[in-house]
Write a protein that holds these residues in place. Structure first.
Motif, PDB file in Angstrom:
ATOM      1  N   LEU A 478      59.520  13.616  31.125  1.00 48.99           N
ATOM      2  CA  LEU A 478      60.735  12.822  30.922  1.00 48.99           C
ATOM      3  C   LEU A 478      61.003  11.909  32.111  1.00 48.99           C
ATOM      4  CD1 LEU A 478      63.247  15.439  29.486  1.00 48.99           C
ATOM      5  CD2 LEU A 478      62.419  13.406  28.332  1.00 48.99           C
ATOM      6  N   VAL A 480      60.987   9.043  34.504  1.00 53.50           N
ATOM      7  CA  VAL A 480      60.522   7.659  34.450  1.00 53.50           C
ATOM      8  C   VAL A 480      60.366   7.074  35.859  1.00 53.50           C
ATOM      9  CG1 VAL A 480      61.448   7.274  32.165  1.00 53.50           C
ATOM     10  CG2 VAL A 480      62.858   6.741  34.147  1.00 53.50           C
ATOM     11  N   GLN A 484      66.277   7.689  40.765  1.00 54.03           N
ATOM     12  CA  GLN A 484      67.743   7.807  40.772  1.00 54.03           C
ATOM     13  C   GLN A 484      68.176   9.078  41.519  1.00 54.03           C
ATOM     14  OE1 GLN A 484      69.881   5.060  39.738  1.00 54.03           O
ATOM     15  NE2 GLN A 484      70.846   6.560  38.409  1.00 54.03           N
ATOM     16  N   ARG A 615      72.781  15.085  38.159  1.00 54.37           N
ATOM     17  CA  ARG A 615      73.726  14.317  37.353  1.00 54.37           C
ATOM     18  C   ARG A 615      73.313  12.858  37.232  1.00 54.37           C
ATOM     19  NH1 ARG A 615      79.156  14.124  39.130  1.00 54.37           N
ATOM     20  NH2 ARG A 615      78.350  14.450  41.213  1.00 54.37           N
ATOM     21  N   PRO A 618      68.849   9.788  34.531  1.00 58.02           N
ATOM     22  CA  PRO A 618      69.238   9.193  33.255  1.00 58.02           C
ATOM     23  C   PRO A 618      68.519   9.801  32.050  1.00 58.02           C
ATOM     24  CG  PRO A 618      67.832   7.686  34.464  1.00 58.02           C
ATOM     25  CD  PRO A 618      68.049   8.879  35.343  1.00 58.02           C
ATOM     26  N   THR A 619      67.382  10.442  32.293  1.00 59.59           N
ATOM     27  CA  THR A 619      66.625  10.897  31.130  1.00 59.59           C
ATOM     28  C   THR A 619      66.694  12.408  30.938  1.00 59.59           C
ATOM     29  OG1 THR A 619      64.639  11.144  32.454  1.00 59.59           O
ATOM     30  CG2 THR A 619      64.971   9.026  31.383  1.00 59.59           C
ATOM     31  N   GLU A 639      61.723  20.375  26.036  1.00 61.57           N
ATOM     32  CA  GLU A 639      62.066  19.493  24.919  1.00 61.57           C
ATOM     33  C   GLU A 639      62.427  18.116  25.443  1.00 61.57           C
ATOM     34  OE1 GLU A 639      64.078  21.116  21.846  1.00 61.57           O
ATOM     35  OE2 GLU A 639      63.021  23.010  22.061  1.00 61.57           O
TER      36      GLU A 639
ATOM     37  N   VAL B   7      67.292  19.117  27.887  1.00 67.87           N
ATOM     38  CA  VAL B   7      67.032  18.253  26.737  1.00 67.87           C
ATOM     39  C   VAL B   7      66.968  16.819  27.236  1.00 67.87           C
ATOM     40  CG1 VAL B   7      68.148  17.308  24.699  1.00 67.87           C
ATOM     41  CG2 VAL B   7      68.090  19.769  25.037  1.00 67.87           C
ATOM     42  N   GLY B   8      66.034  16.045  26.720  1.00 67.55           N
ATOM     43  CA  GLY B   8      65.891  14.664  27.136  1.00 67.55           C
ATOM     44  C   GLY B   8      66.990  13.775  26.575  1.00 67.55           C
ATOM     45  N   PHE B   9      67.037  12.534  27.078  1.00 62.21           N
ATOM     46  CA  PHE B   9      68.153  11.656  26.708  1.00 62.21           C
ATOM     47  C   PHE B   9      68.160  11.301  25.221  1.00 62.21           C
ATOM     48  CE2 PHE B   9      66.045   7.497  26.327  1.00 62.21           C
ATOM     49  CZ  PHE B   9      64.809   7.769  26.910  1.00 62.21           C
ATOM     50  N   TRP B  64      77.744  -1.813  30.996  1.00 62.79           N
ATOM     51  CA  TRP B  64      78.382  -0.967  32.009  1.00 62.79           C
ATOM     52  C   TRP B  64      77.461   0.140  32.512  1.00 62.79           C
ATOM     53  CZ3 TRP B  64      82.507  -2.186  34.692  1.00 62.79           C
ATOM     54  CH2 TRP B  64      83.126  -1.225  35.461  1.00 62.79           C
ATOM     55  N   ILE B  67      76.467  -0.205  35.987  1.00 65.55           N
ATOM     56  CA  ILE B  67      77.458   0.194  36.995  1.00 65.55           C
ATOM     57  C   ILE B  67      77.496   1.720  37.086  1.00 65.55           C
ATOM     58  CG2 ILE B  67      79.904   0.071  37.662  1.00 65.55           C
ATOM     59  CD1 ILE B  67      78.761  -2.668  37.515  1.00 65.55           C
ATOM     60  N   LYS B  69      75.450   4.060  36.336  1.00 68.97           N
ATOM     61  CA  LYS B  69      74.335   4.827  36.898  1.00 68.97           C
ATOM     62  C   LYS B  69      74.258   4.707  38.421  1.00 68.97           C
ATOM     63  CE  LYS B  69      70.345   1.820  37.033  1.00 68.97           C
ATOM     64  NZ  LYS B  69      68.908   1.773  36.878  1.00 68.97           N
ATOM     65  N   ARG B  70      74.932   3.711  38.963  1.00 69.35           N
ATOM     66  CA  ARG B  70      74.950   3.593  40.424  1.00 69.35           C
ATOM     67  C   ARG B  70      76.159   4.269  41.042  1.00 69.35           C
ATOM     68  NH1 ARG B  70      72.373  -0.875  38.589  1.00 69.35           N
ATOM     69  NH2 ARG B  70      70.400  -1.359  39.617  1.00 69.35           N
ATOM     70  N   ARG B  71      77.025   4.821  40.215  1.00 69.03           N
ATOM     71  CA  ARG B  71      78.165   5.582  40.769  1.00 69.03           C
ATOM     72  C   ARG B  71      77.707   7.015  40.936  1.00 69.03           C
ATOM     73  NH1 ARG B  71      83.338   2.858  38.081  1.00 69.03           N
ATOM     74  NH2 ARG B  71      83.423   1.186  39.627  1.00 69.03           N
ATOM     75  N   TYR B  72      77.086   7.265  42.078  1.00 67.07           N
ATOM     76  CA  TYR B  72      76.402   8.542  42.244  1.00 67.07           C
ATOM     77  C   TYR B  72      77.360   9.711  42.422  1.00 67.07           C
ATOM     78  CZ  TYR B  72      72.455   5.467  42.785  1.00 67.07           C
ATOM     79  OH  TYR B  72      71.503   4.518  42.577  1.00 67.07           O
ATOM     80  N   ARG B  73      78.605   9.411  42.791  1.00 68.51           N
ATOM     81  CA  ARG B  73      79.548  10.514  42.976  1.00 68.51           C
ATOM     82  C   ARG B  73      80.085  11.005  41.650  1.00 68.51           C
ATOM     83  NH1 ARG B  73      80.961  12.238  47.795  1.00 68.51           N
ATOM     84  NH2 ARG B  73      80.051  11.012  49.453  1.00 68.51           N
ATOM     85  N   GLY B  74      79.747  10.288  40.590  1.00 72.03           N
ATOM     86  CA  GLY B  74      80.206  10.734  39.273  1.00 72.03           C
ATOM     87  C   GLY B  74      81.151   9.735  38.665  1.00 72.03           C
ATOM     88  N   VAL B  79      75.270  10.499  33.158  1.00 72.55           N
ATOM     89  CA  VAL B  79      74.425   9.309  33.071  1.00 72.55           C
ATOM     90  C   VAL B  79      73.478   9.443  31.869  1.00 72.55           C
ATOM     91  CG1 VAL B  79      72.683   7.927  34.240  1.00 72.55           C
ATOM     92  CG2 VAL B  79      74.558   8.899  35.534  1.00 72.55           C
ATOM     93  N   LYS B  80      73.018  10.662  31.642  1.00 76.49           N
ATOM     94  CA  LYS B  80      72.110  10.886  30.520  1.00 76.49           C
ATOM     95  C   LYS B  80      72.798  10.538  29.195  1.00 76.49           C
ATOM     96  CE  LYS B  80      70.968  15.114  29.188  1.00 76.49           C
ATOM     97  NZ  LYS B  80      70.338  16.438  29.137  1.00 76.49           N
ATOM     98  N   LEU B  83      72.962   6.836  28.826  1.00 81.29           N
ATOM     99  CA  LEU B  83      71.683   6.241  28.428  1.00 81.29           C
ATOM    100  C   LEU B  83      71.419   6.505  26.946  1.00 81.29           C
ATOM    101  CD1 LEU B  83      69.149   4.719  29.264  1.00 81.29           C
ATOM    102  CD2 LEU B  83      68.067   6.899  29.777  1.00 81.29           C
ATOM    103  N   TYR B 131      59.376   4.650  28.154  1.00 80.94           N
ATOM    104  CA  TYR B 131      59.937   5.878  28.729  1.00 80.94           C
ATOM    105  C   TYR B 131      59.436   7.112  27.993  1.00 80.94           C
ATOM    106  CZ  TYR B 131      63.250   3.685  31.943  1.00 80.94           C
ATOM    107  OH  TYR B 131      63.816   3.009  32.990  1.00 80.94           O
TER     108      TYR B 131
END
Lengths: 640, 309
Positions: A478, A480, A484, A615, A618-619, A639, B7-9, B64, B67, B69-74, B79-80, B83, B131
């Motif tokens: 998964l 990529v 990140q 967190r 993304p994937t 999975e 589990v994947g996105f 958005w 934006i 995904k670059r807010r790493y503090r949450g 993020v998943k 996406l 991906y």
């Protein structure tokens, strides 16, 4: 450089950056030094940075006004004499007390142990009246201790009554003791009276131990620690009472702890979460001692070690195995128990061996495997606090599997015959053991059917995860490769990422990146001068602001997950980067200058929502798992 | 049933956003089918405005992600999850956007916005494929090595080949040195995506053949025939007929062949690795700038619609 201890090695290595250094070792090895220093000096000698003479002594040093160097040293070596021209000789001969000399003055040592120190009174007077011993010779290696003690001794000799330098500190600690009137010596005596564990300590050892400890007076009903907490301090009960909740599902089932007893030794020894909740009772007065202080005491006072070990044994057998067994039978079981330690990959017992004992894992972890068609198939991973080997006891057949240590492991072996006898008398115990036995057989069969799981477990164990408590894994099917995770780590930790995504081994798409695993007994904690590395109740091993940047932890970590660097104080602004460029959040290096300090994963304990690396993925490729979940991870349920 | 470790996105939250996307598409299609405005379907009807507003909202939300995904503090959600929504709602946008146009196209800014939207989505579809398909191939190719480790191994093989060649003739040494200089790793965009041109291939094959022939000759204890290739002749012509030395030389040549073979395979793997990484990332260089262009075109479209209404 004359000497082979830590000081000699550290000096030699530092000097070798800009000088030609020769180190002169009286012995054949550098094993007196810390592991990291030993490795460093051997590497420097191997690569030719430092020259070394082993097994030699200095016969003469003479100035050579006409020579190429200021002086020369004549050495007596095994092969004859050698002469080396030098500009400077630095002797780092170490602080090993010249015991023979001290004894010739009439001073007595309590034991033949080379580490033992002469017994001295509260004012540092030895058994020879008028002869005082302070500092390293009396077992106090720090300069500040020697200075304070020296001052106190002079004042005592001069006939002035002097309060020891630590008295105000102890008084402040004892202020919480009920009925404390301000006399430190009284309080010390009463603590010694009340705690049999501490009875064998000298006055000075007790002071030192209590100086690092804290007095706590919890209210009735307050939880001192909770089951599954990751705290590791050690508690002595001075007064009142406390209750151990032995059944997590039924808080009314409790065992009382009486004054004079101690608790908390389980997590201290196993490095695992607390196994039980302990609740304060009426008028509870506790001394809470940190892990490091307690370990130091255990290692320096044999009686303390013996008492703690015995209690651990009894309690471990009772709580993990023989709940509800009468004290006399427990004693019988404990009497048959022996403690064994194993190096990584050492075998506890082999498939086909006669099944004559049951093993309780005290610290570390083991792998269970058996051979199928000449190939070793790993069936299970058993962490500290659980037991193994019950199968042979029940079915009376030889061992059906091989068990070996995944990391350095200590196990308590209970004699099979004695255990069987106890089991006969307690049908509920026999039922429980049989039930676990059945479920293990079922899972072993399932495991043999899915050999790929076995591969994953042995892979994880090979990466040293047998001692991990929480580890970052990446599912590369998964991933990529967007990094990140690293960016999130850097962005939330002063632009200093504690994680190297790409580095680290991979097996069947399961990648173990270079990132802290929060070991049971963290190697990094071993040798931290300011005691800056701590474990929080959540289990995270973190480095506090007290770090002085010495780099010991970085050298001691076998997994290379600690870096030295300077955190930047500001996070780059996302909007400014988008509008005007400059540093992108998570991308830039820390431009800060200053003393480099140790940085490691703290599992984002100060950020709500949990680890930023996971967190930010993304994937869904990044995940953190604890050892209990390794089996699940190995399930082939990747999975995507 | 045991829950999976993760589990994947694409399967996030049991396909929550796939379901939402499908419902959105079905509703849009249904309304479009039953809605029958007097002047034909277009962006100006109530349905047209509705679809347009939803579409514009979706575009803003999808953008958005950059934006969030670059807010790493949450921030809001995972993020998943973002996406996952980005993928499925982005695909649904094809239906919503297309129905919003009412199939009225022209050489204007409105159609430009629509076309940009389609291009962005198309590049995104490539991204989904990349991906899903490429990560495992990278892992398989890497064999547990990092790229730096692979490059270091190549440097080591180069060093070894030079060292071995030194024990052989100066011509072989020169040929090896030249072949090292001609190794191509990475390169420009085209070279990264499709593999670098290989000027050294012919030469490599020649060198390989020469060395093979030479080794065979030595082991057979024969001089090369005069019909043999000129390079081979040249090297073979210098044979000193001493059995022990011949064997040594043959062993060196075998060793050299082995090193060259390993290096060839390694260079291929490194270039494949670069290629796969390139293919996994290249689409973002289209996707993101075109999104910005789309946002600008969308803004113009909205303003002009309200201005010239």
């Amino acid at each position: 450089m004359v000497g082979a201890g830590d000081a000699a090695i550290e000096n030699a290595i530092a000097l070798s950056a800009a000088n030609q250094v020769t180190i002169i070792n009286r012995g054949a090895e550098f094993n007196r030094a810390k592991d990291a220093n030993e490795a460093d000096i051997l590497k420097a000698i191997d690569t030719g940075k430092i020259r070394c003479y082993y097994n030699c002594s200095i016969s003469e040093a003479r100035l050579t006004p006409q020579g190429p160097r200021l002086a020369e040293l004549a050495l007596k070596t095994a092969e004859g004499t050698a002469v080396i021209p030098v500009d400077r000789v630095i002797a780092r001969l170490g602080a090993t007390p010249p015991r023979a000399f001290v004894e010739s003055c009439g001073v007595q040592f309590p034991s033949k142990d080379p580490n033992s120190v002469p017994a001295v009174s509260g004012v540092y007077e030895s058994n020879v009246p008028g002869l005082y011993i302070v500092g390293a010779l009396a077992g106090f290696p720090l300069i500040k201790q020697a200075m304070n003690q020296g001052y106190e001794v002079i004042e005592t000799i001069e006939g002035r009554k002097i309060e020891p330098a630590d008295a105000p500190l102890l008084r402040a600690k004892f202020a919480a003791l009920p009925g404390f009137k301000g006399d430190v010596d009284d309080a010390l005596a009463s603590i010694k009276d009340r705690m049999p564990l501490l009875a064998s300590l000298t006055a000075l050892q007790l002071r030192e131990f209590l100086l690092d400890s804290n007095v706590r007076v919890p209210k009735k009903g307050e939880a001192i620690f909770k089951r599954n907490d990751y705290s590791d301090s050690f508690y002595s009960l001075l007064g009142g009472g406390a209750q151990i909740e032995i059944d997590p599902d039924d808080s009314t089932k409790r065992i009382a702890i009486k004054p004079g007893e101690f608790f908390g030794e389980m997590s201290l020894i196993s490095g695992r979460r607390r196994t039980h909740t302990v609740i304060a009772d009426e008028a509870c007065v506790l001394v809470e001692s940190p892990r490091r202080t307690t370990l130091k005491l255990i290692n320096s006072v044999a009686a303390v070690r013996r008492i703690i070990d015995e209690t651990f044994l009894l309690r471990a057998i009772e709580t993990q195995l023989a709940k509800g067994v009468a004290p006399a039978d427990l004693k019988m079981l404990a009497g048959s128990a022996t403690v064994h330690s194993y190096d990584a990959n050492q075998v506890l017992f082999k498939e086909g061996d006669p099944g004559d004992g049951l093993y309780l894992i005290r610290s570390g972890s083991v792998m269970v495997s058996h051979t199928v068609g000449g190939r070793e198939v790993v069936l299970a991973y058993v962490p500290a606090g659980q037991y193994i080997g019950e199968m042979a006891l029940i079915s009376d057949t030889p061992r059906t599997a091989t068990v070996k240590a995944a990391v350095r492991t200590e196990a308590i072996r209970l004699d099979g015959a004695v255990f069987a006898k106890v089991m006969e008398r307690y049908p509920q115990l026999a039922r429980r053991v049989r039930k676990i036995h059945r479920s293990r057989i079922a899972s072993n069969v399932e495991q043999s059917v899915e050999p790929e799981r076995s591969g994953v477990i042995s892979f994880l164990m090979k990466q040293g995860l047998g001692e991990a408590t929480d580890v970052l894994l990446i599912d590369e099917s998964l991933c990529v490769r967007c990094d990140q995770c690293e960016k999130a780590c850097a962005s939330t930790h002063g632009n200093l990422s504690r994680l190297d995504r790409e580095a680290g081994p991979t097996y069947d798409n399961l990648h173990v990146p270079t990132s802290c695993r929060h070991c049971e007994h963290p190697h990094c904690m071993k040798d931290c001068p300011p005691d800056a590395i701590r474990r929080s109740p959540g289990g995270e091993v973190y480095i506090s602001d007290a770090c002085i940047g010495c780099g010991n932890c970085q050298r001691n970590c076998p997994y290379g997950v600690i870096q030295m660097g300077v955190e930047s104080k500001k996070e780059p602004s996302l909007w400014r980067w988008m509008m005007f460029g400059g540093d992108e959040p998570g991308h830039g290096d820390s431009h800060e200058k200053g003393i480099k300090k140790a940085a490691k994963c703290d599992m984002c304990k100060n950020i709500s929502g949990g680890p930023a690396c996971v967190r930010a993925c993304p994937t869904g490729a990044a995940l953190r798992v604890s050892p209990e979940k390794f089996l699940k991870v190995s399930h082939g349920r990747w999975e995507s | 049933m045991e829950t999976p470790a993760h589990v994947g996105f694409l399967r996030h939250h049991r396909y929550r956003y796939l379901k939402i996307g499908l419902i959105l598409c079905a509703l849009s299609l249904l309304l479009y089918a039953i809605h029958d405005p007097v002047d034909g379907p277009n962006g100006g009807t109530w349905l047209g405005y509705g679809l347009g507003s939803i579409g514009a909202g979706l575009i803003l939300m999808l953008s958005w992600l950059g934006i969030r995904k670059r807010r790493y503090r949450g921030g809001l959600g995972q993020v998943k999850g973002w996406l996952s929504a980005h993928v499925y709602l982005g695909l649904a946008l094809v239906i919503v956007g297309t129905l919003h146009t009412g199939f009225q196209f022209g050489w204007n800014v409105h159609t430009l916005a629509y076309v940009l939207m389609l291009v962005v989505i198309t590049s995104g579809v490539y991204g989904i494929w990349a991906y899903a398909a490429l990560p495992e191939r990278i892992t398989a190719l890497r064999r547990g090595q990092t790229r730096d480790a692979m490059l270091a191994e190549m440097a080591e093989l180069n060093r070894q080949s030079i060292a071995v060649a030194q024990a052989l003739s100066s011509d072989i040494h020169r040929a090896i040195a030249r072949s090292i200089g001609r190794v191509r790793i990475g390169g420009g965009v085209i070279a990264q995506l499709f593999g670098p041109a290989e000027p050294a291939r012919q030469e490599f094959d020649d060198l390989n053949r020469t060395l093979n022939v030479r080794a065979d000759t030595l082991m057979a204890g024969q001089r090369a025939e005069s019909e043999a290739e000129s390079t081979v002749m040249f090297i073979a012509g210098q044979i000193v007929k001493r059995a022990g030395r011949d064997e040594d030389e043959a062993a060196h040549i075998r060793q050299l062949l082995d090193i060259l073979g390993r290096r060839k395979e390694l260079v291929w793997r490194i270039n494949q690795d670069i290629q796969l990484h390139g293919r996994m990332q290249i689409w973002l260089y289209l996707h993101v700038p075109l999104t910005l262009a789309l946002l600008a075109a969308l803004l113009t479209h909205v303003i002009s619609v309200f201005l010239y209404w």
